[in-house]
Design an enzyme around this catalytic site. Structure first.
Site, mmCIF file in Angstrom:
data_model
loop_
_atom_site.group_PDB
_atom_site.id
_atom_site.type_symbol
_atom_site.label_atom_id
_atom_site.label_comp_id
_atom_site.label_asym_id
_atom_site.label_seq_id
_atom_site.Cartn_x
_atom_site.Cartn_y
_atom_site.Cartn_z
ATOM 1 C CG ASN A 1 -2.279 0.616 0.906
ATOM 2 O OD1 ASN A 1 -2.326 1.665 0.280
ATOM 3 N ND2 ASN A 1 -3.353 0.005 1.357
ATOM 4 C CG HIS B 1 23.213 2.697 12.484
ATOM 5 N ND1 HIS B 1 23.921 3.058 11.360
ATOM 6 C CD2 HIS B 1 21.916 2.897 12.175
ATOM 7 C CE1 HIS B 1 23.088 3.470 10.426
ATOM 8 N NE2 HIS B 1 21.860 3.376 10.897
ATOM 9 N N GLY C 1 -1.075 -1.102 8.717
ATOM 10 C CA GLY C 1 -0.526 0.223 8.491
ATOM 11 C C GLY C 1 0.342 0.744 9.618
ATOM 12 C CB THR D 1 11.588 -5.858 18.825
ATOM 13 O OG1 THR D 1 10.821 -6.532 19.831
ATOM 14 C CG2 THR D 1 11.186 -4.390 18.753
ATOM 15 C CE LYS D 2 12.655 -9.979 22.495
ATOM 16 N NZ LYS D 2 12.370 -10.122 23.863
#
Length: 184
Positions: free
Chosen positions: A84, A114, A140, A163-164
Site C-alpha cells: 500500500n 548501527h 498500516g 522486534t522479535k
C-alpha cells in the site's frame, strides 16, 4: 579481502559511503522516483521498473506509490505481494517475502542497524535480514526491525513494532509486538 558490498550482505560492519554502494543506492532512488512518478495507467512502464527494482517478484507485485528502498536488489518477493502507499524498506541485507503478503500503508521494514557505541556509529553500519512468510498481513504504520522472521499466515496489527520473531498463525500487536491471539 571482501568488498564493502560483500560485508554488507553478510551482515558484517561495512562503510555505507563506499562508492559502489553509493552508486547502487542512487540507482535504486532513480527507480523509486520513476515508479513514484509513473502514470497509474501506464502498466507496461510500471511493470518494467518493478522488474528492475526488485531482485525477484517484480512480475506480480502490486505497489501503490510512493515507495522507497535502499537498494531494491536485496528484496525478494513471492507471488502477488501487495504494498500500500508510503512503504519504506531499508534493504542492506536480504528481505524475503512469501506469496500473498499484504503490506499496509506506511509500513517500514528495516534490515539496517548501527553500532550502539557512538564513535563506530559515525562510520559503520551493519544489517540483519528480514524474512516474511506467505499469507502475512502487516497493518498500516507497523515497523519490522532488523533480523525478524514472521511466520506464515500471521497478522501484524497496525502501529506495531516487531522486534522479535513471530510464530506462524498468530496476531501480534503493540510496542514491542506481543502475541494477542492465534489464528485457526
Amino acid at each position: 579481502m571482501p568488498s564493502e558490498r560483500e560485508k554488507m550482505l553478510a551482515g558484517e560492519r561495512y562503510d555505507p559511503n563506499d562508492p559502489e554502494l553509493a552508486e547502487a543506492r542512487l540507482t535504486a532512488r532513480m527507480r523509486c522516483h520513476a515508479i513514484n512518478q509513473a502514470s497509474p495507467r501506464d502498466e507496461v512502464l510500471r511493470r518494467s521498473i518493478l522488474r528492475k527494482l526488485f531482485a525477484s517478484g517484480g512480475d506480480s507485485v502490486w505497489l501503490e506509490p510512493p515507495f522507497r528502498c535502499d537498494y531494491g536488489t536485496n528484496i525478494h518477493l513471492g507471488e502477488k505481494v501487495y504494498f500500500n502507499f508510503d512503504c519504506v524498506i531499508l534493504d542492506v541485507c536480504d528481505v524475503r517475502m512469501g506469496d500473498f503478503v499484504f503490506i499496509g500503508p506506511g509500513v517500514h521494514i528495516y534490515t539496517a542497524t548501527h553500532p550502539l557505541e557512538a564513535v563506530p556509529r559515525r562510520t559503520d553500519e551493519f544489517g540483519k535480514p528480514v524474512t516474511i512468510g506467505s499469507d502475512v498481513w502487516i497493518g498500516g504504520k507497523a515497523i519490522v526491525c532488523p533480523g525478524v522472521t514472521i511466520g506464515d499466515r500471521s497478522v501484524i496489527a497496525a502501529g506495531s513494532v516487531v522486534t522479535k520473531d513471530v510464530a506462524p498463525g498468530v496476531v501480534v500487536a503493540g510496542n514491542p509486538a506481543k502475541v494477542i491471539r492465534t489464528i485457526d
